[in-house]
Structures are given as structure tokens and as C-alpha cells.
Motif scaffolding. Structure first.
Motif, mmCIF file in Angstrom:
data_model
loop_
_atom_site.group_PDB
_atom_site.id
_atom_site.type_symbol
_atom_site.label_atom_id
_atom_site.label_comp_id
_atom_site.label_asym_id
_atom_site.label_seq_id
_atom_site.Cartn_x
_atom_site.Cartn_y
_atom_site.Cartn_z
ATOM 1 N N LYS A 8 6.488 0.539 8.780
ATOM 2 C CA LYS A 8 6.749 1.149 10.088
ATOM 3 C C LYS A 8 6.720 2.675 10.047
ATOM 4 N N GLN A 9 7.231 3.268 8.958
ATOM 5 C CA GLN A 9 7.320 4.733 8.913
ATOM 6 C C GLN A 9 6.460 5.383 7.826
ATOM 7 N N PHE A 10 5.793 4.586 7.021
ATOM 8 C CA PHE A 10 4.943 5.157 5.968
ATOM 9 C C PHE A 10 3.876 4.142 5.550
ATOM 10 N N THR A 11 2.848 4.642 4.867
ATOM 11 C CA THR A 11 1.769 3.789 4.361
ATOM 12 C C THR A 11 1.686 3.940 2.847
ATOM 13 N N VAL A 12 1.456 2.830 2.159
ATOM 14 C CA VAL A 12 1.385 2.838 0.698
ATOM 15 C C VAL A 12 -0.021 2.441 0.252
ATOM 16 N N LYS A 13 -0.713 3.369 -0.389
ATOM 17 C CA LYS A 13 -1.994 3.015 -1.016
ATOM 18 C C LYS A 13 -1.686 2.340 -2.349
ATOM 19 N N GLN A 14 -2.505 1.343 -2.723
ATOM 20 C CA GLN A 14 -2.212 0.592 -3.951
ATOM 21 C C GLN A 14 -3.459 0.272 -4.772
ATOM 22 N N ASP A 15 -4.567 0.973 -4.495
ATOM 23 C CA ASP A 15 -5.822 0.655 -5.194
ATOM 24 C C ASP A 15 -5.812 1.059 -6.669
ATOM 25 N N GLN A 16 -4.951 1.993 -7.062
ATOM 26 C CA GLN A 16 -4.897 2.415 -8.470
ATOM 27 C C GLN A 16 -3.768 1.740 -9.249
#
Length: 237
Positions: A8-16
Motif C-alpha cells: 500500500k505504501q511502498f514497492t519492493v523489487k525482488q529480481d536480484q
């Protein structure tokens, strides 16, 4: 699985990251009690940095540090921190927990860890994933003993572990003067076995609260308790 995970308040990249966003980390990040007195937090074994980000959303702690041994995951956590609304309060160290304990003089009011789980001998072909999942890099006894040095006088340690390891962990903790204040045992459904234990440990031997959390009543039918716990984070809760 490599898509960014939007909260809701942030986005998490997880490709690495070898270990992607999972229920355990989000559950711990939402469950851990964070009082107004907490001014410093350390997320041990940060991965994507999701637990530290949740702590930033939930608290006014001025200092929220994270620790990650894997280079790809460390770089990912740094990127996720910088892209968040709380970049000025978040910092990630690239080191092993054992190195960190020896070098850092500061103490923290709250340590949070979703530690590597799999103590079995099985290994996959992916070294980064093994590092994230297996206890070789951070055995539970190292985590507990190191935590004693890093905690402030009123500090707390919050963990999520397999239920089958709860008894052993509590025995280790008792030997070094850490005692359970709260234990929540997690089940997937009302009829399934307990899979996880979430524990809050501190230096005082107080009365302990023990309860149970069920995630789903049926497939994709989340319990009220689970929805209440995670609704500030998950988009669809």
C-alpha cells in the motif's frame, strides 16, 4: 516471481534476490510489537528489505538498519530503501551477522529476523538461494548469542522460525538470559498443523502470552485475524 511486489505504501523489487517476498517475512513485519519507545531497529538477514520497510511504515524510529550478506540482495535492499518514502531513516550494511556483531558498538531497541530455516543437508544448485535458506550462514545459536550483545537494556528480539525449532531456540535463549514475552504459533488452516512460531524475546522473565494465528479458513479465504494484521500492507486486504 521477479515482478516488483506492490504494497500500500511502498514497492519492493525482488529480481536480484534469491528469496522472494513470502508470507513469513510480511507476517513477522506486521506482527512484531513496536512501541513508541523504540528508536532503533535492525533487520537481520534483510533480503529485499521488506521487514525494515514495514518497520519504517509502522514506527517513528529514527534509525532503521538492515544487514544482508548476499551482494545481490544487499544491492536490492538499498534500491528498495532509496525508492521508499522513508529513505532517510533506512540503511543497509553488507556483512555477515557474525562480522557485524564484532564491529558494531551501538545497540538497538528492536532486532527482527526471518532467519534461514533449512538445517537439513539438502542443497539446491543455486548458491544464493541456499545462502538465504540454510542455517550454515547464520545458525540460530549465533543469532541468539549475537543478539544479546546488540540489544539495548530494554531491547527485544523478534523471530519467525519453524515450530519444530521453538523448544531448542527457547533453551538457547534461556542460557544467555533471553526470555519469551510473546509466542504466536501459525497455522495455514484451522485443521492443519502448526508450521511457524513467531517469538518476542527480552531480558525480563515476565508472564508470557501464547496464542495462535490461522491464515486461511479455506483457499484464499483469509481469517479476520490475518486480514487485520496485514491490511495496512497488502493491497487486497
Amino acid at each position: 516471481m521477479n515482478k516488483p511486489f506492490k504494497f500500500k505504501q511502498f514497492t519492493v523489487k525482488q529480481d536480484q534476490c534469491a528469496m522472494k517476498i513470502g508470507t513469513d517475512g510480511v507476517l513477522l513485519g506486521a506482527w512484531v510489537p513496536i512501541s513508541n519507545e523504540v528508536t532503533s531497529v535492525l533487520d537481520i538477514g534483510a533480503g529485499t528489505g521488506v521487514i525494515a520497510l514495514m518497520a519504517a511504515q509502522r514506527s517513528n524510529a529514527e534509525l532503521i538498519d538492515a544487514l544482508e550478506i548476499d551482494e545481490g540482495a544487499y544491492e536490492q535492499a538499498v534500491d528498495n530503501f532509496e525508492a521508499s518514502p522513508w529513505g532517510d531513516r533506512l540503511f543497509c550494511y553488507h556483512a555477515s551477522f557474525q562480522e557485524f556483531v564484532q564491529e558494531i558498538e551501538d545497540t538497538y531497541d528492536l532486532l527482527i529476523s526471518n532467519p534461514p530455516f533449512y538445517a537439513e543437508d539438502y542443497k539446491s544448485a543455486n548458491a544464493e538461494r541456499d545462502l538465504a535458506r540454510f542455517q550454515d550462514a547464520l545458525p540460530l545459536d549465533h543469532l541468539i548469542i549475537g543478539a544479546v550483545k546488540l540489544l539495548s537494556e530494554q531491547g527485544k528480539l523478534a523471530l519467525i522460525i519453524p515450530f519444530k525449532e521453538e523448544e531448542q531456540l527457547l533453551a538457547i535463549a534461556k542460557q544467555v538470559g533471553l526470555f519469551p514475552e510473546k509466542i504466536t504459533r501459525v497455522k495455514g488452516t484451522p485443521t492443519s498443523e502448526v508450521k511457524r512460531s513467531m517469538l518476542l524475546l527480552g531480558f525480563k522473565e515476565n508472564d508470557m502470552v501464547i496464542n495462535e494465528l490461522v491464515i486461511e479458513n479455506a483457499r484464499h479465504q483469509y481469517t479476520d485475524e490475518y486480514s487485520d494484521l496485514t491490511k495496512e500492507f497488502y493491497l487486497k486486504m
